[in-house]
Write a protein that holds these residues in place. Sequence first.
Motif, PDB file in Angstrom:
ATOM      1  N   ALA A 184       0.856  -1.182   0.000  1.00 14.30           N
ATOM      2  CA  ALA A 184       0.000   0.000   0.000  1.00 14.30           C
ATOM      3  C   ALA A 184       0.889   1.227   0.000  1.00 14.30           C
ATOM      4  O   ALA A 184       1.754   1.378   0.861  1.00 14.30           O
ATOM      5  N   ILE A 185       0.682   2.101  -0.976  1.00 12.98           N
ATOM      6  CA  ILE A 185       1.562   3.261  -1.164  1.00 12.98           C
ATOM      7  C   ILE A 185       0.857   4.534  -0.717  1.00 12.98           C
ATOM      8  O   ILE A 185      -0.282   4.803  -1.100  1.00 12.98           O
ATOM      9  N   GLY A 186       1.546   5.308   0.104  1.00 13.42           N
ATOM     10  CA  GLY A 186       1.081   6.651   0.433  1.00 13.42           C
ATOM     11  C   GLY A 186       1.854   7.646  -0.415  1.00 13.42           C
ATOM     12  O   GLY A 186       3.046   7.466  -0.669  1.00 13.42           O
ATOM     13  N   ARG A 187       1.202   8.702  -0.878  1.00 11.37           N
ATOM     14  CA  ARG A 187       1.898   9.650  -1.767  1.00 11.37           C
ATOM     15  C   ARG A 187       3.044  10.343  -1.036  1.00 11.37           C
ATOM     16  O   ARG A 187       4.111  10.553  -1.590  1.00 11.37           O
ATOM     17  N   ARG A 188       2.825  10.679   0.216  1.00 11.87           N
ATOM     18  CA  ARG A 188       3.866  11.327   1.016  1.00 11.87           C
ATOM     19  C   ARG A 188       3.555  11.093   2.489  1.00 11.87           C
ATOM     20  O   ARG A 188       2.423  10.730   2.847  1.00 11.87           O
TER      21      ARG A 188
END
Length: 630
Positions: free
Chosen positions: A278-282
């Motif tokens: 799961a990727i968070g933008r920042r």
Amino acid sequence: MVPVPLAAAGALAGAAYLNARFSLAHDLLFFRITGSTLFHVFRAGRADRINFFYQLEKQALDKSTAEKAFILFEGKSYSYAETYQTVLRYGAWLHERHGVRERDVVALDYQNSETFIFLWFALWAIGAKPAFINHNLQGAALTHCLRASTAKLAVVDPLVAESVTEEVRQALPNMEFAVFTAEVEAEARGHEPVRYPDAVRTESDPIAMALLIYTSGTTGMPKPAMVSCAKVYMAAMMSSKGAGMVLGDVIYTCMPLYHSAASCLGVCSALFMGATVAIGRRFSTKTFWNEVRETNSTVIQYVGETCRYLTVAPPELDPVTGENLDKKHRVRVAMGNGLRPDVWDQFKERFGIDTIYEIYAATEGAAGLWNVSRNSFGKGAIGRFGLFSGALLGMRSTLVRLDDETELPWRDPKTGLCQRVKTGGVGEFIVKLPAEDVRTRFQGYFGNAAATNSKIMRDVFQKGDAWFRSGDVLRWDGDGRVYFNDRIGDTFRWKSENVSTAEVSQALGLHPAVQEANVYGVQLPHHDGRAGCVAIVLNTPDANAEVLAGLAAHAREKLPRYAVPLFLRLLKEVGMQNTGTNKQQKNVLRQQSVDPANAQGDALFWLKEGTYVPFGPKDWEALEQGAVKL
């Protein structure tokens, strides 16, 4: 005859004692990680499948994982099969539209997103080498990194396209910039998915370069470190095995993908296991736990001061019930590097984290350490090893005594050789390299022989040997635990004593009013050495006399007299002097010293008569005139 239940109980008790005494569980983990790495690298190399693209292909073509979510990003889910097809389409677009061929270097200047991963693996799919560019860079730094990559093409996120100014373009006349707008993305997605022949991805050696990842550039311009194919496997093994990841895990990372932590330790570990990333933008304390909960993440990744910022952030409450949501998640492991001892227990207790998996590694480094900790025994350690793994590590890595004046490894005046540090002492961590071919263990910096050679030290313990210099000062105790002491260059001398900035910041971080403490040494007029200064963030709106006196008393209690900071600079919020990976920067603060004219509006204080009192232009003038002796 001893009854079976009693015998079994005795055996279990004996096994528990031996494990506690010799840390056999850590031995087992060590051999699982190293054994898995050697096995998979050997097998992939023999089959000419060392390119990690083949791991994506394997998961995408396997019926048990093909439709499983590989990437979660901003409410969208992408299966392994869907990712694979997109990667093939993007690879065909890069090959046909931009003429990218095998072994070409292509710069990727992108924020965290699913598109970053698609483009990254698309380059691997056609045998090219991505160079990950820090998307925060601008001007001369950006130009330098693009030029150092030798790339002829840079694919740019439209969200950061404004950093590619006309000046940057003119400085790189031979580079093509492809801004990946919605129209360009539609064009790439419209290509037929082409799976190019294996020949374009062939690699004769596991240590062949897989990608370029840049150093942080805290002491100069960033340098492109060559990450080998074998090292990608090592990173994936270290994360997945160490964190005990399984098929159903979801690992959440909002650390920048241009850094090896999120890309190699994060994405590649999930890919290898057939798990989900799961990727968070920042990174943001306001979105971190929301995204963790929304994605049902079970493993979270941190770097640098991330855990501190989460710990000092106000609690999140349910808008309807008012319930504290700190422990409303499925996370069992927090994995990363840089969790400081003063935050370790607070972070675990506040958020109910069962296991901390602290990893010590550098992108260009020749070895890594790790510590799986579920109790206070391993608190604060960056590495922890058992009887057998510790003995093996001791054969290929060690700590060497440093010269206090030069900050170089000390050499015996008679023999010219270095000296190992005894157990419990501090010294620079160095790793043994094959003297005849150091490249097999340390690939160095791309196109920068001088920087590469500066990390290699020869004739260390015997004539002709070669060792990799980490630049980090560590301590290895008698129980197999390794602790970070400081970075060479951060330690400073005051009153003929060495002061560890890490030690001071950790001690100050234990004060209840302190949210963040960034410690460094500053040069002062008419004084030798460097005086201690701390850029500090408090949890109170005003640094009143009571708080300042309490800080001074706390510092005197926890630190040797010479290590108590003489100056205090009050910052307005946490993370003001950090890199994109939440690591504290000291260079700018050092250069600004304690001259009020350079403090950018920050309040300055100095230690007088047992407390911190305001330090102003007249006080600085007195220092310059030599009227003050500290």
